[in-house]
Design a protein around this motif. Structure first.
Motif, PDB file in Angstrom:
ATOM      1  N   CYS A 164      -4.187  -0.339  -0.780  1.00 54.07           N
ATOM      2  CA  CYS A 164      -2.820  -0.462  -0.269  1.00 54.07           C
ATOM      3  C   CYS A 164      -1.959   0.736  -0.668  1.00 54.07           C
ATOM      4  CB  CYS A 164      -2.180  -1.747  -0.778  1.00 54.07           C
ATOM      5  SG  CYS A 164      -3.042  -3.244  -0.279  1.00 54.07           S
ATOM      6  N   ASP A 165      -2.298   1.389  -1.759  1.00 56.91           N
ATOM      7  CA  ASP A 165      -1.520   2.543  -2.196  1.00 56.91           C
ATOM      8  C   ASP A 165      -1.806   3.786  -1.360  1.00 56.91           C
ATOM      9  OD1 ASP A 165      -4.099   2.366  -3.273  1.00 56.91           O
ATOM     10  OD2 ASP A 165      -3.630   3.827  -4.844  1.00 56.91           O
ATOM     11  N   SER A 166      -2.803   3.704  -0.466  1.00 55.45           N
ATOM     12  CA  SER A 166      -3.144   4.838   0.392  1.00 55.45           C
ATOM     13  C   SER A 166      -2.659   4.660   1.836  1.00 55.45           C
ATOM     14  CB  SER A 166      -4.665   5.051   0.398  1.00 55.45           C
ATOM     15  OG  SER A 166      -5.141   5.319  -0.907  1.00 55.45           O
ATOM     16  N   ILE A 167      -2.005   3.552   2.123  1.00 58.57           N
ATOM     17  CA  ILE A 167      -1.508   3.321   3.482  1.00 58.57           C
ATOM     18  C   ILE A 167      -0.311   4.241   3.733  1.00 58.57           C
ATOM     19  CG2 ILE A 167      -0.481   1.629   5.045  1.00 58.57           C
ATOM     20  CD1 ILE A 167      -1.915  -0.547   3.474  1.00 58.57           C
ATOM     21  N   PRO A 168      -0.344   5.059   4.777  1.00 57.25           N
ATOM     22  CA  PRO A 168       0.781   5.971   5.037  1.00 57.25           C
ATOM     23  C   PRO A 168       2.032   5.233   5.492  1.00 57.25           C
ATOM     24  CG  PRO A 168      -0.841   6.106   6.804  1.00 57.25           C
ATOM     25  CD  PRO A 168      -1.439   5.231   5.751  1.00 57.25           C
ATOM     26  N   ARG A 169       3.173   5.822   5.224  1.00 57.67           N
ATOM     27  CA  ARG A 169       4.449   5.227   5.631  1.00 57.67           C
ATOM     28  C   ARG A 169       4.570   5.150   7.147  1.00 57.67           C
ATOM     29  NH1 ARG A 169       8.476   4.990   1.822  1.00 57.67           N
ATOM     30  NH2 ARG A 169      10.003   5.035   3.520  1.00 57.67           N
ATOM     31  N   SER A 170       3.826   5.991   7.860  1.00 60.81           N
ATOM     32  CA  SER A 170       3.919   6.019   9.324  1.00 60.81           C
ATOM     33  C   SER A 170       3.186   4.859   9.984  1.00 60.81           C
ATOM     34  CB  SER A 170       3.345   7.341   9.845  1.00 60.81           C
ATOM     35  OG  SER A 170       1.986   7.493   9.450  1.00 60.81           O
ATOM     36  N   LEU A 171       2.523   4.005   9.195  1.00 59.20           N
ATOM     37  CA  LEU A 171       1.759   2.889   9.765  1.00 59.20           C
ATOM     38  C   LEU A 171       2.243   1.563   9.177  1.00 59.20           C
ATOM     39  CD1 LEU A 171      -1.854   4.393   9.750  1.00 59.20           C
ATOM     40  CD2 LEU A 171      -0.258   4.253  11.663  1.00 59.20           C
ATOM     41  N   PRO A 172       3.476   1.151   9.484  1.00 57.76           N
ATOM     42  CA  PRO A 172       3.960  -0.145   8.973  1.00 57.76           C
ATOM     43  C   PRO A 172       3.207  -1.299   9.618  1.00 57.76           C
ATOM     44  CG  PRO A 172       5.502   0.737  10.583  1.00 57.76           C
ATOM     45  CD  PRO A 172       4.479   1.822  10.341  1.00 57.76           C
ATOM     46  N   GLY A 173       3.050  -2.367   8.860  1.00 57.61           N
ATOM     47  CA  GLY A 173       2.356  -3.547   9.373  1.00 57.61           C
ATOM     48  C   GLY A 173       0.899  -3.596   8.994  1.00 57.61           C
ATOM     49  N   ILE A 174       0.346  -2.488   8.478  1.00 55.95           N
ATOM     50  CA  ILE A 174      -1.045  -2.469   8.027  1.00 55.95           C
ATOM     51  C   ILE A 174      -1.105  -2.942   6.585  1.00 55.95           C
ATOM     52  CG2 ILE A 174      -2.979  -0.969   7.423  1.00 55.95           C
ATOM     53  CD1 ILE A 174      -2.527   0.630   9.851  1.00 55.95           C
ATOM     54  N   GLY A 175      -2.068  -3.767   6.294  1.00 57.20           N
ATOM     55  CA  GLY A 175      -2.235  -4.265   4.936  1.00 57.20           C
ATOM     56  C   GLY A 175      -3.579  -4.944   4.778  1.00 57.20           C
ATOM     57  N   TYR A 176      -3.717  -5.609   3.669  1.00 59.42           N
ATOM     58  CA  TYR A 176      -4.948  -6.345   3.360  1.00 59.42           C
ATOM     59  C   TYR A 176      -4.577  -7.791   3.062  1.00 59.42           C
ATOM     60  CZ  TYR A 176      -7.196  -1.788   2.967  1.00 59.42           C
ATOM     61  OH  TYR A 176      -7.676  -0.543   3.234  1.00 59.42           O
ATOM     62  N   VAL A 177      -5.355  -8.702   3.613  1.00 60.96           N
ATOM     63  CA  VAL A 177      -5.079 -10.120   3.442  1.00 60.96           C
ATOM     64  C   VAL A 177      -6.269 -10.780   2.759  1.00 60.96           C
ATOM     65  CG1 VAL A 177      -5.945 -10.615   5.763  1.00 60.96           C
ATOM     66  CG2 VAL A 177      -4.483 -12.271   4.632  1.00 60.96           C
ATOM     67  N   ARG A 178      -5.951 -11.671   1.845  1.00 60.05           N
ATOM     68  CA  ARG A 178      -6.991 -12.450   1.173  1.00 60.05           C
ATOM     69  C   ARG A 178      -6.626 -13.925   1.308  1.00 60.05           C
ATOM     70  NH1 ARG A 178      -9.635 -11.143  -4.728  1.00 60.05           N
ATOM     71  NH2 ARG A 178     -11.408 -12.582  -4.575  1.00 60.05           N
ATOM     72  N   MET A 179      -7.384 -14.593   2.145  1.00 59.89           N
ATOM     73  CA  MET A 179      -7.149 -16.000   2.382  1.00 59.89           C
ATOM     74  C   MET A 179      -7.848 -16.835   1.321  1.00 59.89           C
ATOM     75  SD  MET A 179      -5.364 -15.714   5.159  1.00 59.89           S
ATOM     76  CE  MET A 179      -5.341 -17.325   5.941  1.00 59.89           C
ATOM     77  N   GLU A 180      -7.375 -18.046   1.141  1.00 56.02           N
ATOM     78  CA  GLU A 180      -7.988 -18.942   0.167  1.00 56.02           C
ATOM     79  C   GLU A 180      -9.464 -19.156   0.505  1.00 56.02           C
ATOM     80  OE1 GLU A 180      -6.830 -23.215  -1.883  1.00 56.02           O
ATOM     81  OE2 GLU A 180      -6.478 -22.918   0.246  1.00 56.02           O
ATOM     82  N   GLY A 181     -10.314 -18.959  -0.478  1.00 53.85           N
ATOM     83  CA  GLY A 181     -11.747 -19.137  -0.275  1.00 53.85           C
ATOM     84  C   GLY A 181     -12.485 -17.873   0.103  1.00 53.85           C
TER      85      GLY A 181
END
Length: 470
Positions: free
Chosen positions: A404-421
């Motif tokens: 997540c610390d490498s996601i550029p500011r020009s790409l909002p909305g990108i991330g990583y999700v961890r669902m239960e399980g």
């Protein structure tokens, strides 16, 4: 002369034996080649007119199939063909060479052979090649993780990520292209009122091209990200997907915007309860939600274990846009304590009777959200440090590829999700809902009941509670 001849024959036998052994170890390559040879021998017996006719017919079928039914063509022909090529040609033939150049190997003290990681399985997606790698005894996942940059450069990948599978095996994810580079437009609204939709609202896409589904029934969602990282995209995409349920009275939105309405004001007509100016009123909203949750628990206990929303017992989603202003940054310690207590009750008891919390923060430390670990589903957008990623998604999340610390500011909305399980995080991007689209959905999906202030008397009629508890 005899000695030289014997040496040549010995090397020839060794070479043939090695080739046979190599082909036997690669059945996915050997079998298609044998079939191709047999077919070629048979076709060679035909006349040139027959060969040309068959070739034209096959090409015509392929072209028509691809144009008329591209999805089935890709599923049955294109993807298997590309996966076979990448697994057995691209990676299969050059794998040991790459491992050697990257310094990944260990010498067997008994035989003197160098043992290297080998590919067990491959999963192809249009953007990521996922390789299941068997590690020889003596090598660990940390050894591969330390060579991530070397592996990515060697295999001409944008990035390489290592995920643990089980002892002795790891997944090597090679990102060949970024499918989330382009902004995703607002997802079309599914007008169905099937309660199963609440178990997986489509709010964006994952990096393998599959829809990103967010669960709101029986869960809570924690969103963390720096300013401008796209937290609003997740909130509005979720509310957009809930539009038909809101209009039908099956879902109520209780919204808190401590930033004075700068984010949520556009959609205020969607909300049953809404506060954005007074901290006392915001905390009271959380306390009212906790109180209604307790009352519903008493009415629904002993009925069923699966919550299905009705107009009498709707699913209540409590949306808090910036949680820190009610907790760590709240100067009134009394209000801070009340907010944390109400939030703690909602998180520990709300899943069963249909109360859902969706909270967004910038600071992910414990002082901001004491109950951070009680959110089953967590989303990390652009963050400042690797330690913050682990705070949100769990230990070793950054080491397992959630960068997540490498996601550029020009790409909002990108991330990583961890669902239960889930064992590992998945990279996703939320759809972007424009201001005009928010106004339109606020007009088209506004709830039937009228927006009222916190201290105003309720106009609800006494209707029997017929919801079901999870």
């Amino acid at each position: 002369m005899v000695t030289v001849l014997a040496q040549v024959l010995g090397r020839l036998v060794k070479t043939v034996a090695y080739l046979v052994f190599a082909l036997l170890r690669r059945p996915g390559l050997t079998v298609p080649l044998l079939v191709a040879v047999v077919v070629a021998v048979q076709v060679a017996r035909w006349g040139w007119v027959t060969r040309a006719s068959v070739l034209v017919l096959v090409l015509a079928v392929v072209v028509v199939w691809r144009r008329q039914h591209r999805s089935s063509f890709n599923r049955l022909v294109w993807i298997p063909a590309v996966q076979w090529y990448r697994r057995w040609i691209r990676y299969g033939l050059a794998w040991r060479f790459w491992m050697g150049r990257c310094g990944l190997g260990i010498k067997d003290e008994t035989t003197g052979r160098t043992m290297r990681p080998r590919v067990v399985k491959m999963r192809y997606t249009p953007s990521v090649d996922r390789l299941l790698v068997q590690l020889p005894v003596g090598l660990t996942s940390a050894d591969l993780d330390g060579k991530r940059l070397h592996l990515a450069e060697s295999m001409r990948a944008i990035d390489a990520r290592i995920r643990k599978d089980r002892p002795g095996r790891v997944w090597l994810d090679l990102e060949m292209r970024n499918p989330l580079q382009a902004t995703i437009p607002a997802i079309p609204v599914d007008e169905s009122l099937d309660p199963a939709i609440l178990d997986g609202l489509v709010i964006g896409y994952a990096d393998d091209g599959t829809p990103w589904r967010l669960r709101v029934r029986g869960s809570h969602v924690f969103i963390a990200g720096a300013t401008g990282s796209g937290k609003g995209s997740i909130i509005w995409s979720t509310l957009r997907a809930l539009g038909p349920f809101i209009r039908a009275g099956l879902v109520e939105i209780w919204a808190v915007d401590p930033k004075g309405g700068m984010e949520l004001e556009f959609g205020k007509d969607l909300f049953t309860r809404y506060e954005r100016d007074d901290y006392e009123s915001m905390v009271t909203l959380l306390e009212d939600a906790a109180q209604q949750m307790d009352e519903r628990c008493k009415r629904l206990r002993g009925t069923t274990r699966t919550f299905n929303p009705t107009t009498a017992t709707p699913l209540v989603m409590v949306v808090v846009d910036e949680l820190a202003t009610l907790t760590a940054l709240q100067p009134d310690r009394r209000l801070q304590g009340r907010a944390e207590n109400a939030l703690g009750l909602l998180l520990t008891k709300g899943r069963a009777p249909g109360f859902h919390v969706l909270a967004a923060v910038q600071d992910v430390t414990k002082r901001v959200c004491e109950w951070r670990d009680l959110f089953p589903d967590k989303i990390a957008l652009r963050l400042g440090k690797a330690t913050e990623v682990d705070m949100v998604l769990g230990d070793d999340a950054w080491d397992n590829g959630a960068l997540c610390d490498s996601i550029p500011r020009s790409l909002p909305g990108i991330g990583y999700v961890r669902m239960e399980g889930q064992a590992h995080s998945v990279r996703v991007r939320a759809a972007y809902v424009t201001d005009n689209e928010i106004r339109t959905m606020a007009r088209d999906y506004r709830p039937r009941r009228v927006l009222h202030a916190i201290d105003a008397p309720s106009n609800h009629t006494d209707t029997p509670e017929t919801g079901e508890a999870a």
